[in-house]
Structure formats: C-alpha cells, structure tokens
Design a protein around this motif. Structure first.
Motif, PDB file in Angstrom:
ATOM      1  N   GLU A 125       0.949  -1.303   0.000  1.00 16.91           N
ATOM      2  CA  GLU A 125       0.041   0.313   0.133  1.00 16.91           C
ATOM      3  C   GLU A 125       0.982   1.644  -0.097  1.00 16.91           C
ATOM      4  N   LYS A 126       2.196   1.250   0.953  1.00 18.43           N
ATOM      5  CA  LYS A 126       2.891   2.076   1.182  1.00 18.43           C
ATOM      6  C   LYS A 126       3.864   2.565  -0.715  1.00 18.43           C
ATOM      7  N   GLN A 127       3.823   1.546  -1.174  1.00 22.66           N
ATOM      8  CA  GLN A 127       4.370   1.758  -2.644  1.00 22.66           C
ATOM      9  C   GLN A 127       3.900   2.203  -3.554  1.00 22.66           C
ATOM     10  N   ALA A 128       2.366   1.953  -3.227  1.00 20.89           N
ATOM     11  CA  ALA A 128       1.002   2.795  -4.388  1.00 20.89           C
ATOM     12  C   ALA A 128       1.002   3.840  -4.295  1.00 20.89           C
ATOM     13  N   THR A 129       0.612   4.239  -2.959  1.00 15.47           N
ATOM     14  CA  THR A 129       0.353   5.656  -2.373  1.00 15.47           C
ATOM     15  C   THR A 129       1.874   6.172  -2.771  1.00 15.47           C
ATOM     16  N   ASN A 134      -3.958   4.155  -7.607  1.00 15.04           N
ATOM     17  CA  ASN A 134      -5.062   3.493  -6.099  1.00 15.04           C
ATOM     18  C   ASN A 134      -4.991   2.104  -6.574  1.00 15.04           C
ATOM     19  N   LEU A 135      -4.746   1.527  -4.730  1.00 18.13           N
ATOM     20  CA  LEU A 135      -4.825  -0.372  -4.944  1.00 18.13           C
ATOM     21  C   LEU A 135      -6.357  -0.354  -3.932  1.00 18.13           C
ATOM     22  N   LEU A 136      -6.816  -1.015  -5.184  1.00 20.29           N
ATOM     23  CA  LEU A 136      -8.534  -1.963  -4.745  1.00 20.29           C
ATOM     24  C   LEU A 136      -8.480  -2.861  -4.487  1.00 20.29           C
ATOM     25  N   LEU A 165       2.391  -2.437  -9.875  1.00 18.83           N
ATOM     26  CA  LEU A 165       2.643  -1.854  -9.654  1.00 18.83           C
ATOM     27  C   LEU A 165       4.083  -1.292 -10.214  1.00 18.83           C
ATOM     28  N   ARG A 166       4.977  -1.973 -10.882  1.00 12.95           N
ATOM     29  CA  ARG A 166       6.560  -1.855 -10.749  1.00 12.95           C
ATOM     30  C   ARG A 166       5.916  -1.533 -12.728  1.00 12.95           C
TER      31      ARG A 166
END
Ligand code: ADP
Length: 260
Positions: A125-129, A134-136, A165-166
């Motif tokens: 989640e931290k990396q997404a923020t 938005n990680l749903l 994410l990458r």
C-alpha cells in the motif's frame, strides 16, 4: 514415454488414417533433471557469499560518507545494487527449481480469499500511495472458501500486484477481484499500466522472458516471477492467463478450486 497422434486426411478432408508414435523420452527427462540439479546447486552455492558481500557493501555504504569521494561512493552503490539483483535472481532460481523438482510441499487448506488478498496487498500500500496508484480490492464477502496453500497464493498475489505497480508509469488503478464460476473461483489483478504487446502475452509466463524493445520500460527484474506464479497456480490445479491492451493495461486472471 510420449504419445503423439497425427491424423492423415483423405480427399474429402476426412480422417483416413491415424499415425501414432510412441517415443521414449527417458533421456530428455534425465537431461531436464540434471539441468534442474545444476541450477539448484549453483544457486545454493551463490547464496552464502552473496549474502556476505551484500552485508559488507551495506556496511561500507553506511560507514563511509565523507571518507570516500563521490565517484567511489557511486561505484560502491552500483556494486551494492548489482549484488542485490543477483540475490533476487538466486532466490527466484532456487524457488523455481524447488517447485519444479517437487521439493516444495504444498499444504492445501480451506482458505478465505478475502483474508489472503488483504494480507498480500497491505505491504504494497505504501508503494502504491507513493506512486499515486489506487490499490483496490473487491472480493465479495460471501465468496466460498478455496483449496489453497495460503503462503503460496499470498506469494502469487504479491507478485502480480507488485508487477502491476512496477509496470505502471505515473498514476493509475489496480484492482484485485474474485468471482465464483462453476466449481472454481476466478481471481483477477487488473492494472491500468503499460500493457503487454500481443506477441509476448503467452511467452511472459516462460522463464527469463521480459518484454524488450520500445514497448518496454526501464524496470529491473529477473523474468522469473511469472514462471514461478504459473508453477504455483498449476500445482493447485488452476490456470493463469493475461488479457492486455498496449498502453491501456493488463489483467492477469488465475483459477482456484473450491474447497469441498
Ligand atoms: P520480471 O518482472 O522480473 O521481469 P516477471 O516474470 O514477473 O519478471 O514478468 C515478465 C515480464 O512480463 C516483465 O519483464 C514485463 O515485461 C511483463 N509484465 C509482467 N507483468 C506486467 C504488467 N502487469 N504489465 C505489463 N507488463 C508486465
């Protein structure tokens, strides 16, 4: 033995004859086993020295600011990064060879996917923020339990979400969803990232295959993650595939069997 069946078509395109071959592939299996043993031994031998090199380099980098010049620090930094990459590669190779040789025991349990998905995405989640992504997660609470090894499926989910994410440049959305169809549950990880060119869509599940050329982005990796993911899913009696649109995004879907 390998059985090959080839139909021979007649004038009306009807099957007039069928030719069958029975092929002894013991030698192929032996070569394959030797190759796996070799990879696993070499990886194992690399693991310990790499760990100590990594520790030494980390320590030097922490202790030396001010004592060395900028060029030297850059070199040390590059060596440290290379060392970490090699460790990742060795870890992936070891995981893959263990799964391929059947040395990893799968502990199948009745598993609640909602919990697994939450546990897999929390660390990301931290990396997404940070990436403005938005990680749903949208898993219906009433989804039945599945037959799975929780640790392995957590690994699969973290890997797929990690890739999402990458391989997303700039902001975007990632959604993990699941639905029951027949006696299976379909789990999907959808992203709005760079997408995968058509000619690569089947190949990326093979070892060491990474998208190259103008469609690729500069992300380091081993090209082994999806090969491991596929081995794990298939060991659960499931399948995995990807639907993708270049520059629009990708959706990886895998199936799991319902727990009885
Ligand atoms: P790695 O990411 O270490 O290269 P993987 O086996 O996980 O290895 O993935 C193989 C290749 O598939 C990647 O190099 C990348 O080109 C492509 N890929 C995987 N996931 C995605 C994704 N979500 N979006 C776009 N490309 C992807």
């Amino acid at each position: 033995y390998r059985l090959m069946v080839t139909p021979v078509l007649g004038k009306e395109r009807e099957v007039s004859r069928v030719i069958t071959f029975l092929d002894d592939i013991t030698h192929l299996k032996e070569v394959d086993d030797l190759k796996s043993d070799f990879v696993s031994t070499v990886s194992h031998e690399f693991r310990t020295p790499l760990t100590s090199m990594n520790m030494g380099l980390s320590l030097l980098l922490e202790e030396t600011p001010g004592n060395i010049n900028e060029d030297q620090e850059e070199l040390l930094d590059a060596a440290h990064e290379d060392c970490k990459r090699l460790m990742d590669l060795v870890d992936d190779l070891l995981d893959l060879s263990k799964i391929e040789s059947g040395k990893i025991q799968f502990e199948l349990d009745k598993v609640n996917l909602v919990d697994l998905v939450k546990a897999s995405i929390r660390p990301l989640e931290k990396q997404a923020t940070e990436q403005n992504i938005n990680l749903l997660e949208s898993i219906p609470e009433e989804l039945p339990l599945v037959k799975a090894d929780p640790n392995k499926i957590t690994w699969v989910l973290s890997n797929l979400v990690g890739n999402a994410l990458r391989y997303t440049e700039g902001e975007g959305d990632i959604e993990v969803s699941a639905a029951k169809k027949g006696n299976r549950v379909y789990v999907s990880v959808a992203d709005t990232g760079i997408g995968i060119p058509e000619e690569y869509r089947n190949k990326i599940f093979d070892k060491f295959v990474r998208v190259k050329g103008e469609d690729a982005i500069d992300v380091s990796g081993t090209g082994l993650g999806l090969a491991i993911v596929k081995e794990i899913v298939e060991a659960h009696g499931g399948k995995i595939w990807v639907d993708s649109e270049l520059n629009e995004g990708s959706t990886f879907t895998f199936t799991l069997l319902l727990a009885d």
